[in-house]
Design an enzyme around this catalytic site. Sequence first.
Site, short mmCIF file in Angstrom:
data_model
loop_
_atom_site.label_atom_id
_atom_site.label_comp_id
_atom_site.label_asym_id
_atom_site.label_seq_id
_atom_site.Cartn_x
_atom_site.Cartn_y
_atom_site.Cartn_z
N SER A 48 -8.25 20.55 -2.29
CA SER A 48 -8.06 19.64 -3.25
C SER A 48 -6.35 19.49 -3.76
O SER A 48 -6.18 18.38 -4.74
CB SER A 48 -8.84 20.26 -4.47
OG SER A 48 -8.18 21.40 -5.11
N HIS A 85 -11.72 15.67 0.99
CA HIS A 85 -11.88 16.10 -0.42
C HIS A 85 -12.99 15.72 -1.20
O HIS A 85 -13.20 14.50 -1.63
CB HIS A 85 -10.66 15.82 -1.00
CG HIS A 85 -10.74 16.60 -2.33
ND1 HIS A 85 -10.08 15.93 -3.73
CD2 HIS A 85 -11.25 17.61 -2.98
CE1 HIS A 85 -10.38 16.75 -4.55
NE2 HIS A 85 -10.67 17.81 -4.35
N GLU A 111 -12.40 11.84 -0.96
CA GLU A 111 -11.08 11.38 -0.58
C GLU A 111 -10.68 11.76 0.87
O GLU A 111 -10.84 12.85 1.10
CB GLU A 111 -9.90 12.08 -1.62
CG GLU A 111 -10.10 11.81 -2.81
CD GLU A 111 -8.97 12.30 -3.87
OE1 GLU A 111 -8.62 11.92 -4.80
OE2 GLU A 111 -8.59 13.68 -3.66
N ASN A 138 -6.81 13.88 -8.81
CA ASN A 138 -6.12 14.99 -9.65
C ASN A 138 -4.91 14.22 -10.15
O ASN A 138 -4.42 14.79 -11.12
CB ASN A 138 -6.02 16.28 -8.70
CG ASN A 138 -7.24 16.94 -8.57
OD1 ASN A 138 -7.76 16.74 -9.56
ND2 ASN A 138 -7.39 17.63 -7.62
#
Length: 522
Positions: free
Chosen positions: A117, A138, A150, A188
Amino acid sequence: MRIRIVGAGAMGRGIAQWAATAGHTVELCDVRTEAVTEAVGFVRSMLERAVQKGRMSAEDAAGALDRLVPLDDPWADGPDVELAVEAVREDPDTKAEVFGRLEQALPASAVFATNTSSLSVTRIAAGLKDPTRLAGLHFFNPVPLMRIVEVVPGAATRPEIPPLLTALVESCGHRAVTVADTPGFLVNHAGRGLVTEALALLEERVSDPAGIDRVARDVLGLRMGPFELMDLTGLDVTAAVIDSIWEGFRHEDRLRPSYLTPNRVTAGLHGRKTGQGWFPYGSEAAAPTPEAPVTGDPGRPVHVVAASPAGDADAAALRDALTAAGATVESGPRPSEGALVLVPVWGTTVASAVAGHGLPAGRTFGVDPLPAAGRRRVLAVTPAAEPAAARDARAVLARASDGGEPFAVSVVRDTAGSVAQRLLASIVSVSASIAERALATPADIDVAVAAGLGYPVGPLAWGDRIGAARMLELHRALHATTGDPRHRPTRWVTERAALGLALTDPGTSPADCLGGDGAGAV
């Protein structure tokens, strides 16, 4: 497809359930054989629950379980394995060791994917004899429910691998977005806009965590406030991600961490998992403190003043809303003796309006003109405010014009742009910086962030609801008022406001103007 998943923790078992349910044969393994047994039992219980709730037939559940193959040895030969997915702990050396051993056990044709991540996909791949076979894949937890993945090509990843992984993900019912191998990838990275600005507001004591969360939920329409979200994720995890992304982007001001987090992490105030974070948890935790009741005089006269000529429309809208609610709204050029003065602020402060217009400091308050998702208004008070006047201003703003429930009214410390504007400006600004760096397409940014973070709409589309020109006005006002480079306007917003383009519009690139395949573009 035959898929081997190494790592039977929360993410590995979720990926296994997702892939097996979609019809793929899944080899699930872990260095701890008991972890595999537990994971298979967990997947079985999830499938049984789906059958009980009518979301899956008993036959389909049985078929998915049949396709889930527990392995005792993660490094067993796998001549038929086409894809290996690593889902072990976030440590680059551990991940590199996993792939090094898989490279010996699996055929050269097998594609490797890491579920990291936050770690560099390129760095993980660099330890392989053939780094071109590895990419990031991800997933988000819980995998079966979070329908976004992702796809992250490393610097050496073969060009045919990202489309292959995208096709796999989308054939299994999830949405895939391709993002650059940069700190935090897409979701993120974009998520720093909300939490870093919330922490900055707390640093300035604009409001407490509960107050900031109320505004985030009721004005912006977020499912969870930023402090609730940090408690759910774990402040230890959140703080580490904030620091790593800030460092990875070479101390970019827009991503600046807060001084508040290190001591709280050291003290174990991580959130739900430790029983105490920004809020207390557990059976012994005290109930949340309710908001103070509205006690002021809703009949006190009010005078509405535009902070600047650009704020005339906001002032007119507030006058109309209060008049429709039955408030006594003055129409003269100056407030009468004793009247409350309300100033809709957009990126500026009430204090500057008091000084600029010669307004009575004790009776002048800011009002956030940002359209609210719920029934909440925000009142900003300066250090010179008279407490009785503030209580009356709160009562006036609580009046409803539609016969419904009164508005809740948050009282916050005067700051440039107030709470909701600051949070939204940061959310849009961080995602705009992702777009201008071409780390992901505008469409993928909006899809991934809305799905991954639970926002009511993607951040760029959210900015378009306000308007590119209006967002630029907000960013410029915040930057000019505070002098803080975290608020400086992005080129993405500035250009689109000047050209009349939407923030979601990818625009024309130099390559688009060359014809053919765009060779030679810089």
